[in-house]
Design a protein around this motif. Structure first.
Motif, PDB file in Angstrom:
ATOM      1  N   LEU A  94      -7.103   0.768  -3.530  1.00 52.41           N
ATOM      2  CA  LEU A  94      -7.953  -0.384  -3.794  1.00 52.41           C
ATOM      3  C   LEU A  94      -7.393  -1.223  -4.926  1.00 52.41           C
ATOM      4  O   LEU A  94      -6.576  -0.770  -5.725  1.00 52.41           O
ATOM      5  N   ARG A 101       0.828  -1.210   0.000  1.00 49.23           N
ATOM      6  CA  ARG A 101       0.000   0.000   0.000  1.00 49.23           C
ATOM      7  C   ARG A 101       0.853   1.246   0.000  1.00 49.23           C
ATOM      8  O   ARG A 101       0.565   2.232  -0.696  1.00 49.23           O
ATOM      9  N   TYR A 107     -11.023   5.915  -0.682  1.00 48.92           N
ATOM     10  CA  TYR A 107     -10.339   4.721  -0.175  1.00 48.92           C
ATOM     11  C   TYR A 107      -8.959   5.155   0.300  1.00 48.92           C
ATOM     12  O   TYR A 107      -8.013   5.230  -0.486  1.00 48.92           O
ATOM     13  N   ASP A 138     -18.215 -13.396  -1.830  1.00 50.92           N
ATOM     14  CA  ASP A 138     -17.293 -13.168  -0.716  1.00 50.92           C
ATOM     15  C   ASP A 138     -17.384 -14.302   0.292  1.00 50.92           C
ATOM     16  O   ASP A 138     -18.243 -14.298   1.179  1.00 50.92           O
ATOM     17  N   GLN A 145     -12.751  -9.008   1.664  1.00 52.18           N
ATOM     18  CA  GLN A 145     -12.324  -8.145   2.747  1.00 52.18           C
ATOM     19  C   GLN A 145     -10.829  -7.828   2.637  1.00 52.18           C
ATOM     20  O   GLN A 145     -10.061  -8.577   2.024  1.00 52.18           O
ATOM     21  N   VAL A 146     -10.430  -6.725   3.227  1.00 49.20           N
ATOM     22  CA  VAL A 146      -9.017  -6.352   3.252  1.00 49.20           C
ATOM     23  C   VAL A 146      -8.184  -7.490   3.846  1.00 49.20           C
ATOM     24  O   VAL A 146      -8.539  -8.033   4.898  1.00 49.20           O
ATOM     25  N   SER A 200     -18.125  -5.011  -3.546  1.00 51.50           N
ATOM     26  CA  SER A 200     -17.006  -5.424  -2.706  1.00 51.50           C
ATOM     27  C   SER A 200     -16.800  -6.922  -2.884  1.00 51.50           C
ATOM     28  O   SER A 200     -17.666  -7.724  -2.539  1.00 51.50           O
ATOM     29  N   HIS A 203      -5.278  -2.564   0.770  1.00 54.92           N
ATOM     30  CA  HIS A 203      -6.195  -2.140  -0.283  1.00 54.92           C
ATOM     31  C   HIS A 203      -7.588  -2.753  -0.086  1.00 54.92           C
ATOM     32  O   HIS A 203      -7.709  -3.930   0.244  1.00 54.92           O
ATOM     33  N   ALA A 204      -8.624  -1.939  -0.315  1.00 56.76           N
ATOM     34  CA  ALA A 204      -9.963  -2.508  -0.445  1.00 56.76           C
ATOM     35  C   ALA A 204      -9.984  -3.359  -1.715  1.00 56.76           C
ATOM     36  O   ALA A 204      -9.273  -3.068  -2.674  1.00 56.76           O
ATOM     37  N   SER A 238      -4.929   5.971  -3.340  1.00 50.57           N
ATOM     38  CA  SER A 238      -6.001   6.696  -2.656  1.00 50.57           C
ATOM     39  C   SER A 238      -6.417   7.944  -3.420  1.00 50.57           C
ATOM     40  O   SER A 238      -7.512   8.472  -3.209  1.00 50.57           O
ATOM     41  N   LYS A 278     -12.298  -4.478  -4.628  1.00 53.56           N
ATOM     42  CA  LYS A 278     -13.550  -4.187  -5.318  1.00 53.56           C
ATOM     43  C   LYS A 278     -13.572  -4.899  -6.671  1.00 53.56           C
ATOM     44  O   LYS A 278     -12.529  -5.287  -7.185  1.00 53.56           O
TER      45      LYS A 278
END
Length: 379
Positions: free
Chosen positions: A310, A44, A306, A239, A176-177, A173, A90-91, A208, A93
């Protein structure tokens, strides 16, 4: 693994037994180097830099192992170094229904109500009415709205067509992270599913600030029967434990590789079953209905931030219809399937299929990561 170009700027993550935690790595001349530092203890952090590729190329580090040795290591064995997904905070998506071909298949899933036996007949009927007529329509354009009106008049409108040719992309989504698995890991199917498939996709790394800094490969494992029963079951279909694979490395954008290369990417997929079944497929990014930059802008901006960036799955053209067990039954996974997703310049992501309830439990979350980095003096 498909050979990566020698001049590619790659960043990834491995499990490091000595510190019982993840390390940031790069690949140089077939050797993996640990470049974890106080300046950039996370992938990140590198993605947030002004010049991520320049930092990775210049970063000092220690030799870990030859890439081949790391690829051969048993994933999940905490006593040996092994690859992890090349993203951390990171998220995660994903965009759906971004290709005309898969859009038609989603309509069929919905009409079949998750029943693969009904899908073949519906595929013929819906395909005859829609065909490839939507392939070149720009989503949200006047032409798209005219097509929408015509399809509604025929009683063929669907929520999948809405996000396929309407103004708004489907962005959800995926995982999860820190929950994504990497190259060599098992990928998980929820045990309730009887109709499912891999989804080979390009995955973008986005900072971001909304800047696209790199790309990698992903498997957006999909439970077709669960999602087909109701769009409200999307989270259950997408998920689950180990249901998201990303890797093997993140290729950072530089003078030799950028978004135009992503737009031209040709993905290949191969499924090798324990029953001797083999499935080959492709997904061509040149046929995407929405430009990757548009998908990013619909995901991150003033409307949604974010802070740690992401990873964004871009969708797939691949929707398997090849019969596996009986005529009209279509394709579905079997436990033990080997799935290989590859693309020139991005390498190959290989995983084996298992039930989510049989894959290793995800236990190393954000709290564990922060505690681990603190013990190592990296925070």
């Amino acid at each position: 693994m498909q050979t990566l170009p020698r001049d590619a700027t790659l960043v990834g993550r491995i499990w490091t037994p000595e510190v019982q935690g993840p390390s940031v790595v790069t690949l140089r001349d077939g050797v993996v180097w640990d470049i974890t530092s106080c300046e950039a203890p996370l992938v990140r952090d590198i993605c947030e830099m002004d010049d991520p590729a320049g930092y990775v190329r210049a970063a000092a580090g220690r030799r870990v192992a030859a890439l081949d040795a790391l690829l051969a290591a048993k994933v999940g064995d905490l006593s040996v170094p092994h690859l992890l997904a090349p993203c951390d905070l990171h998220a995660i998506k994903a965009c759906g229904v971004t290709f005309a071909g898969s859009m038609v298949e989603r309509v069929i899933e919905e009409r079949a109500g998750g029943d693969p036996a009904r899908a073949e007949e519906i595929r013929r009927r819906v395909g005859a009415a829609i065909g490839n007529s939507l392939r070149n329509i720009r989503p949200g354009s006047p032409e798209a709205m005219a097509a929408k009106a015509a399809l509604q008049a025929e009683g063929l409108w669907s929520q999948y067509l809405e996000v396929g040719i309407g103004p708004d992309a489907e962005v959800f989504s995926k995982a999860q992270v820190l929950s994504a698995v990497g190259h060599g890991a098992d990928i998980g199917l929820h045990p309730v599913s009887r109709w499912n498939n891999p989804e080979p996709e390009v995955v973008l790394a986005v900072s971001s600030k909304g800047r696209i800094v790199g790309a990698t490969l992903g498997n957006d494992v999909n439970l077709r029967d669960v999602e087909g029963r109701s769009a409200l079951l999307l989270a259950k279909a997408k998920d689950n434990n180990a249901s998201c694979a990303i890797g093997p490395f993140l290729r950072l954008f530089d003078a030799d590789f950028g978004l135009d290369d992503v737009r031209r990417a040709e993905l290949t997929l191969r499924v090798e079953g324990p029953d001797g079944f083999v499935l080959d497929g492709t997904s061509s990014m040149s046929q995407i209905s929405r430009d990757p930059a548009d998908l990013v802008s619909q995901t991150i901006g003033r409307h949604h931030q974010y802070p740690d960036g992401l990873m964004l799955f871009l969708g797939t053209l691949f929707a398997p219809t090849q019969d596996r067990d009986e005529p009209g039954g279509g394709f579905t996974h079997k436990i033990g399937d080997k799935v290989i997703i590859s693309a020139p310049g991005l390498g190959a992501l290989c995983n084996s299929v298992n039930l989510s309830t049989q894959c290793p439990e995800w236990t190393f979350g954000i709290r564990a990561l922060m505690a681990n980095l603190a013990r190592r003096g990296l925070l």
